[in-house]
Design a protein around this motif. Sequence first.
Motif, PDB file in Angstrom:
ATOM      1  N   ASP A  23       0.830  -1.210   0.000  1.00  0.00           N
ATOM      2  CA  ASP A  23       0.000   0.000   0.000  1.00  0.00           C
ATOM      3  C   ASP A  23       0.865   1.260   0.000  1.00  0.00           C
ATOM      4  O   ASP A  23       0.522   2.271  -0.621  1.00  0.00           O
ATOM      5  CB  ASP A  23      -0.925   0.013   1.226  1.00  0.00           C
ATOM      6  CG  ASP A  23      -2.051  -0.993   1.117  1.00  0.00           C
ATOM      7  OD1 ASP A  23      -2.320  -1.465  -0.009  1.00  0.00           O
ATOM      8  OD2 ASP A  23      -2.653  -1.330   2.157  1.00  0.00           O
ATOM      9  N   LYS A  26       1.886   1.857  -3.524  1.00  0.00           N
ATOM     10  CA  LYS A  26       0.805   1.746  -4.489  1.00  0.00           C
ATOM     11  C   LYS A  26       0.884   2.861  -5.533  1.00  0.00           C
ATOM     12  O   LYS A  26       1.025   4.028  -5.197  1.00  0.00           O
ATOM     13  CB  LYS A  26      -0.544   1.797  -3.767  1.00  0.00           C
ATOM     14  CG  LYS A  26      -1.741   1.502  -4.669  1.00  0.00           C
ATOM     15  CD  LYS A  26      -3.032   1.502  -3.856  1.00  0.00           C
ATOM     16  CE  LYS A  26      -4.223   1.168  -4.732  1.00  0.00           C
ATOM     17  NZ  LYS A  26      -5.498   1.172  -3.946  1.00  0.00           N
ATOM     18  N   ASP A  27       0.807   2.458  -6.827  1.00  0.00           N
ATOM     19  CA  ASP A  27       0.827   3.394  -7.963  1.00  0.00           C
ATOM     20  C   ASP A  27       2.142   4.149  -8.085  1.00  0.00           C
ATOM     21  O   ASP A  27       2.221   5.174  -8.781  1.00  0.00           O
ATOM     22  CB  ASP A  27      -0.335   4.398  -7.861  1.00  0.00           C
ATOM     23  CG  ASP A  27      -1.691   3.717  -7.850  1.00  0.00           C
ATOM     24  OD1 ASP A  27      -1.821   2.678  -8.526  1.00  0.00           O
ATOM     25  OD2 ASP A  27      -2.604   4.214  -7.151  1.00  0.00           O
TER      26      ASP A  27
END
Length: 426
Positions: A23, A26-27
Motif C-alpha cells: 500500500d 501503491k501506484d
Amino acid sequence: VMQRYAEQAVEEHLKEYQKVFFDHWKDQDPWADFKVEMIRNVKESERYKGMKDAGMEEKEMMAVMHRKIKMRIFTWQGERDTIMSPYDSIRWHRMHLQAGFMVMNPNDGYVKAWVGGTNYKYFQYDHVNVHTKRQVGSTFKPFIYTVAVDQKGYSPCTRMPNAPITFEVGNPKWSLGESWTPRNAGVKYGGSPTLRGALANSITARLMYEVGPSPVVDLVKNLGFDTSTHIFPYPSICLGTTEISLIEMMGAYTPFANEGIFTKPLFIHRIEDRNGNVIFSFFPEQKEVLRPEVAFVMQEMMKGVIDQGTAKRLIYRYGLKGTIIGKTGTTQSNSDGWFIGLTPDLMAGAWVGCEERYIRFRSTALGQGASLALPIWAKFFQKVTNDKSLGIDITKSFKPFPKEQQTIITDCSKYKGWGDDGSAPE
C-alpha cells in the motif's frame, strides 16, 4: 516448540506488514531511481545466466526476460499460478520484506530457534548467518554506553546535554578529513536527559565524543564478532553504520544478561551415531568481557528502552509486562529494522528489510525497527509465555548486583547529577 512459535511469529507479522508495504508503494515505482540496479538483478538471475551460457545475444535475452509466460510466484496467501514476465517476477519477489529471527538462552548459549528467512523455495538466503551482514543502526549504541559506564563511571542518572556536537578535524581521538556534526533523527534538541532516557531515544553522538571510538572498537572486538566483520574507529559508528550479522549481535548482547560474561551462540549440542552413541559433544564458549557492575548498570539503562523509549509498545500494545531489556535499531533511509530483547533466561533478535536496501519504507514511522522487527519478538514471546509447558517467566528478575559492592548509583532519587540546564555536577 519454540522453533514452531518463531516461524509463526515471523509469518504472522510479515503477512500483515507486507500489505502495508504494498500500500505504501501503491501506484509508484520503487525502481524509478534504480534502473541500473534492476538490470543487475536481471543479469544475476538463473534464467539470464542460462541463456548467456547458451550463447544468446544481449538483445534477445532481454526480450525473453520481458516476455510474459506461465509461472508460479510466492504470495503470503500461498503459491499462485499466473502469467508474468521473468522481469516482473524479479520485481515482484524483490518487493517482499525478508526477516531473520533467532532465539537463544543467554546463560549457556543454546540456540532455541533459528528462522533464516520467509520461504526457502523462493528466497534461499539465511538472514541470521554470520555471512549475512547489514547495518545495525541503534542496536550498536549500547556498546558506546557500556564504555562510558566502564571508563567514566557514568550512571543511568547522569545527565547529558541534548545539543549538537561537532567532531573537529585534527583531534587525535578520531581521524577525520573534515569536521562532522551528526544530527538527531526524529528527536528535537534541548534539555539534559539522563543517560537512561538518552539511550531510550537513541541519543549517542555526545557520548561518542566523550569516550572516543577506539575504546568502543576495543570492546566489540572482545564480543565474538567474526573476523570478516570490520569495525573501524570512526565517530560514525555511533550511528550504527557498521554491518554485522544477527547471530553476532545476539552473542554480543549476552554479557548484559549474564553478569558480563560473553556466551557464544551454540546450535549443535552433540553428534550421535545411528545407535545413539555420542561421537562428539559441544560446550558453551564463555569469557568475561565486562565487570559485573557494568553489566548491571547497562541493564538499568536498557530497561528505559522498554519502559519509556522506542520499544514501549511491547507493554502498551502487546501486553508483555516483565523484566525485559533491549534496543531497537533503524538504519539510514529505513533500509533495516532491528530489535534485540533480553529476559533473564531467554533472548531473541529480529531483523527485517528487503534484499535490496533501496527498496524500503520512505516513512520512519513505518520503517523503524519498532515497527518492522519488534512485532516478531513480541508475537514470539506472547506465544512462549502463554505456553506454560515451556516454563518461560519474563517477570523473573535478573540477578541483582550486591548493594555493598556498588560504586555507581542507579537510584536517581539518591543521585546528584547534571542540572537541567546542562551544568556539570559539583
